[in-house]
Enzyme design. Structure first.
Site, short mmCIF file in Angstrom:
data_model
loop_
_atom_site.label_atom_id
_atom_site.label_comp_id
_atom_site.label_asym_id
_atom_site.label_seq_id
_atom_site.Cartn_x
_atom_site.Cartn_y
_atom_site.Cartn_z
N GLU A 136 0.48 4.13 0.78
CA GLU A 136 -0.14 5.20 1.56
C GLU A 136 0.95 5.92 2.33
O GLU A 136 1.74 5.28 3.01
CB GLU A 136 -1.10 4.60 2.59
CG GLU A 136 -2.26 3.90 1.97
CD GLU A 136 -3.00 3.01 2.96
OE1 GLU A 136 -4.16 3.32 3.23
OE2 GLU A 136 -2.42 2.04 3.45
N ARG B 204 0.85 -1.20 0.00
CA ARG B 204 0.00 0.00 0.00
C ARG B 204 0.88 1.24 0.00
O ARG B 204 1.63 1.47 0.96
CB ARG B 204 -0.88 0.04 1.26
CG ARG B 204 -1.76 -1.19 1.43
CD ARG B 204 -3.11 -0.99 0.77
NE ARG B 204 -3.85 -2.23 0.69
CZ ARG B 204 -5.02 -2.47 1.27
NH1 ARG B 204 -5.60 -1.53 1.98
NH2 ARG B 204 -5.62 -3.62 1.11
N GLU C 199 -9.97 -1.69 13.40
CA GLU C 199 -10.30 -2.67 12.35
C GLU C 199 -9.18 -3.67 12.11
O GLU C 199 -8.03 -3.28 11.95
CB GLU C 199 -10.55 -1.87 11.05
CG GLU C 199 -10.75 -2.74 9.84
CD GLU C 199 -10.50 -1.98 8.54
OE1 GLU C 199 -10.85 -0.79 8.46
OE2 GLU C 199 -9.94 -2.59 7.61
N SER D 3 -11.58 -6.64 6.77
CA SER D 3 -12.65 -6.14 5.90
C SER D 3 -13.11 -7.29 5.04
O SER D 3 -12.27 -8.09 4.59
CB SER D 3 -12.11 -5.08 4.93
OG SER D 3 -12.19 -3.84 5.49
N ARG E 11 -0.61 2.28 12.84
CA ARG E 11 -1.29 1.06 12.39
C ARG E 11 -1.25 0.82 10.87
O ARG E 11 -1.96 -0.03 10.37
CB ARG E 11 -2.72 1.06 12.87
CG ARG E 11 -3.53 2.19 12.31
CD ARG E 11 -4.89 2.24 12.96
NE ARG E 11 -5.81 2.94 12.09
CZ ARG E 11 -6.99 2.48 11.76
NH1 ARG E 11 -7.39 1.34 12.21
NH2 ARG E 11 -7.76 3.19 10.98
N ARG F 21 -1.45 -5.98 11.80
CA ARG F 21 -2.49 -5.16 12.44
C ARG F 21 -3.15 -5.95 13.56
O ARG F 21 -3.33 -5.46 14.69
CB ARG F 21 -3.51 -4.76 11.37
CG ARG F 21 -4.71 -3.95 11.84
CD ARG F 21 -4.42 -2.49 12.00
NE ARG F 21 -4.20 -1.74 10.79
CZ ARG F 21 -5.14 -1.20 10.00
NH1 ARG F 21 -6.41 -1.39 10.31
NH2 ARG F 21 -4.82 -0.50 8.95
#
Ligand code: ATP
Ligand code: AMO
Length: 469
Positions: A237, A235, A392, A395, A243, A443
Site C-alpha cells: 500500500e 502490504r 483498528e 480484523s 498507522r 499497530r
C-alpha cells in the site's frame, strides 16, 4: 562481584557499595581540572557519575583523559553508590550518583553521532499548534535508527513488544493451539483492498504474503484444529500514514469452532486482557519512561468488553451529529473511514468508559471473499474488528467452509478459484466450521503506548519511502 552490574537495579543497592559495570558515555560535563560529571547510560538507565581527584586513587590526568571521551563510547567502570545531595534532573536516576574509582575505555567512538541520542526524544510545545511534539522529525528517527534505538524510550518499547508476543504465544499454547510457520511466497493475493508485492519466481510471478490467511485456513482443513502464527506480513500500500507499514508483524490465529464464531472473538479478547495485565504488571518502569516522551493515560478496559454491532456503531455516530467531508451522515452499508472510526472511539469512551471495544457484523462489501455471511442478513457478515483508542487493531470472523458457497462467493467478487487451487481443495475435501483473526503487532503497540506513529513500534520500519539496510 559480578563483572557487569545492572544499573536498572540501582534502587536495590546500599549506599557505599562498589559496582563494576559497562556503560556508555552519555554526556560529559567538565567542571574544573579536578572535577567532572559524567552521565553514564546503560540501556534504559541514565545516571550521574562523579569523577573527582582523590589522593592515591584519581589523578588530574585521569580526569582530563575521561573528559575527552566522546559520547557513546563504552567504558568499564568501578564506582561507589552514593545518595545524590540534590535530585539529578538531567538523568532518569534522580536519587543516586556513582563516585568513580576507576574507568577503562572498551570501545572509543571517534565520530559524533548524526543525532543527539540524549535529545532526540525531547518533547516541546509547538508555539503554533500548542501541541506537545517531538523535536526531531520521524524521518530522522528512521534514518539514524541504531542511535534512536539506543534511547531509553525505545529500549522500553521493544521490551514491551517482546512481552506482547510472549503472552500471545503462551496463552494460545495453554489453550491447545499449535504454532505454525507458513510460506511468505504465495501464488495469489488474499486480502481485497490491499495490494501485493510481486516477486520474480523462476519465470513466473509469486507474491509476498499479505496475510497468512489462506495457509492458516489450509491448516484447519488439514485438521490442526487450533493454530497461530507470529510472522511477517507484506502490504504494497502506498500509504504514508501514521498507522500503515509495508511490512509488519502479524499475530494470527485460526480455530475450528463448535457453535459460534464468537469462540474466536472470546479467544482473542482473553489474549488481549492477558497482554494488558502483563504490560502493567511487568513494565511499570518502562511505561514511566515512555510516558516522559509520549505522555498518555493508562489504557482503560472492562471485564466485559463492549460489543457493538456495526449498525449500532453507525447509529451512535450519526446520533452524535457526525457527518463526512461532504456533510453526509455515515451509511451502515459501507466501511468506516478513519475519521469516523476515531469519532466512534470517543463516543464509546463517553458511553462505556473504555478504550478497548469490539464492533461486530461488518457489511459484506467491507470484507474479503472468504468471510462467512450472516445467515439472517446476507448484506452483513459474521466478522468483527477490535479497536483500541479509536483505531483498528484486529480484523477477524467466521470463514466460509462450504466449497460450493466459497466458489460462488469468489465468482461474485471476481476472485479466480484456479489461482488458489490447493486452498480450495481443502474445502472440497471437507473443512470444519472455523473462525480466526489477525492483529498487527506494531499497530497495537503504537496505539497502546501512544507512540504517535507506527514507526516507533517497529525496529527497522518499512514504508513506501524507507528501505534502509
Ligand atoms: P484493513 O484491515 O482493511 O487493511 P487497515 O486499518 O489496515 O484496515 P485500510 O483498510 O487499508 O487499513 O484502511 C483503513 C483506513 O485507513 C481507511 O478508512 C482509510 O481512511 C485509511 N487509509 C488507508 N490508506 C490511507 C492513506 N494512504 N492515507 C490516508 N488514510 C489512509
Ligand atoms: P487485516 O487486513 O485487517 O486482516 O489486517 C489485520 C490487522 O493487521 C494490521 N494491519 C497493518 N498494520 C500495519 N501496517 C499495515 N499496512 C497494516 N494493515 C493491516 C491491523 C489489522 O487489524 N486476514 C485478515 C485477518 C483475519 O481475518 O484473520 C487480515 O489480514 O492491525
Amino acid at each position: 562481584l559480578p563483572v557487569s552490574a545492572k544499573l536498572e537495579e540501582l534502587d536495590s543497592w546500599a549506599e557505599g557499595q562498589t559496582l563494576r559495570f559497562i556503560a556508555r558515555i552519555h554526556h560529559v560535563r567538565n567542571v574544573s581540572a579536578k572535577l567532572a560529571f559524567i552521565l553514564l547510560r546503560q540501556r534504559t538507565v541514565t545516571v550521574q557519575s562523579v569523577l573527582t581527584v582523590r589522593e592515591n586513587a584519581v589523578t588530574e590526568s585521569f580526569v582530563r583523559w575521561a573528559e575527552h571521551l566522546k559520547p557513546e563510547s563504552l567504558v568499564f567502570v568501578e564506582a561507589v553508590v552514593r545518595k545524590a545531595p540534590e535530585p539529578v534532573k538531567t538523568c532518569n536516576v534522580h536519587d543516586y550518583e556513582l563516585h568513580i574509582e576507576s574507568m577503562h575505555s572498551i570501545v572509543e567512538v571517534d565520530e559524533a553521532l548524526p543525532i543527539d541520542v540524549y535529545n532526540i526524544d525531547q518533547v516541546e510545545e509547538n508555539p503554533e499548534t500548542k501541541q506537545v511534539e517531538l523535536r526531531a522529525s520521524n524521518r530522522m528517527r528512521t534514518t539514524n535508527r541504531i542511535a534512536y534505538l539506543r534511547t531509553p524510550t525505545m529500549q522500553s518499547v521493544f521490551r514491551i513488544q517482546s512481552t506482547v508476543t510472549n503472552i500471545f504465544r503462551s496463552v494460545l499454547n495453554e489453550r491447545g493451539f499449535t504454532e505454525i510457520h507458513t510460506p511468505k511466497l504465495q501464488p495469489a493475493a488474499t486480502e481485497s483492498g490491499a495490494s501485493v508485492f510481486p516477486v520474480k519466481y523462476f519465470g513466473r510471478t509469486a507474491y509476498l504474503a499479505q496475510s497468512p490467511q489462506l495457509a492458516k485456513q489450509m491448516c484447519i482443513s488439514a485438521d490442526f484444529d487450533r493454530v497461530f502464527e507470529i510472522g511477517p506480513v507484506f502490504r504494497a500500500e502506498d500509504s504514508n500514514t501514521h498507522r500503515h507499514l509495508t511490512e509488519y508483524t502479524g499475530l494470527d490465529l485460526e480455530m475450528a469452532i463448535d457453535r459460534h464464531y464468537h469462540e474466536a472473538l472470546d479467544m482473542i479478547d482473553a489474549v488481549f486482557k492477558a497482554i494488558f495485565t502483563a504490560i502493567y504488571r511487568k513494565h511499570s518502569k518502562e511505561l514511566d519512561l515512555i510516558k516522559t516522551r509520549f505522555p498518555h493515560e493508562d489504557l482503560v478496559w472492562l471485564d466485559h468488553t463492549p460489543r457493538l454491532s456495526f449498525k449500532e456503531a453507525i447509529a451512535l455516530l450519526n446520533e452524535s451529529g457526525w457527518t463526512d467531508d461532504d456533510g453526509k451522515p455515515a451509511l451502515d452499508t459501507e466501511d468506516l473511514s478513519t475519521r469516523a472510526e476515531i469519532r466512534v472511539g470517543q463516543l464509546v469512551k463517553e458511553k462505556y468508559g473504555t478504550d478497548y471495544y469490539i464492533i461486530d457484523k461488518f457489511p459484506a462489501s467491507a470484507r474479503p471473499f472468504y468471510t462467512h455471511l450472516d445467515e439472517e442478513d446476507p448484506a452483513y457478515t459474521n466478522s468483527f474488528d477490535i479497536f483500541l483508542r479509536g483505531q483498528e487493531i484486529v480484523s477477524g470472523g467466521q470463514r466460509i467452509h462450504d466449497a460450493a458457497t466459497l466458489a460462488d462467493r469468489m465468482r461474485k467478487v471476481g476472485v479466480d478459484p484456479a489461482a488458489m487451487e490447493e486452498y480450495f481443495q481443502g474445502f472440497q475435501w471437507g473443512a470444519p466450521p472455523h473462525a480466526g483473526c489477525g492483529v498487527g503487532l506494531e499497530r497495537f503497540l503504537f496505539l497502546m503506548l501512544n507512540l504517535g506513529d507506527i514507526r516507533n513500534a517497529s525496529l527497522f520500519p518499512r514504508d513506501p519511502k524507507s528501505l534502509q539496510s
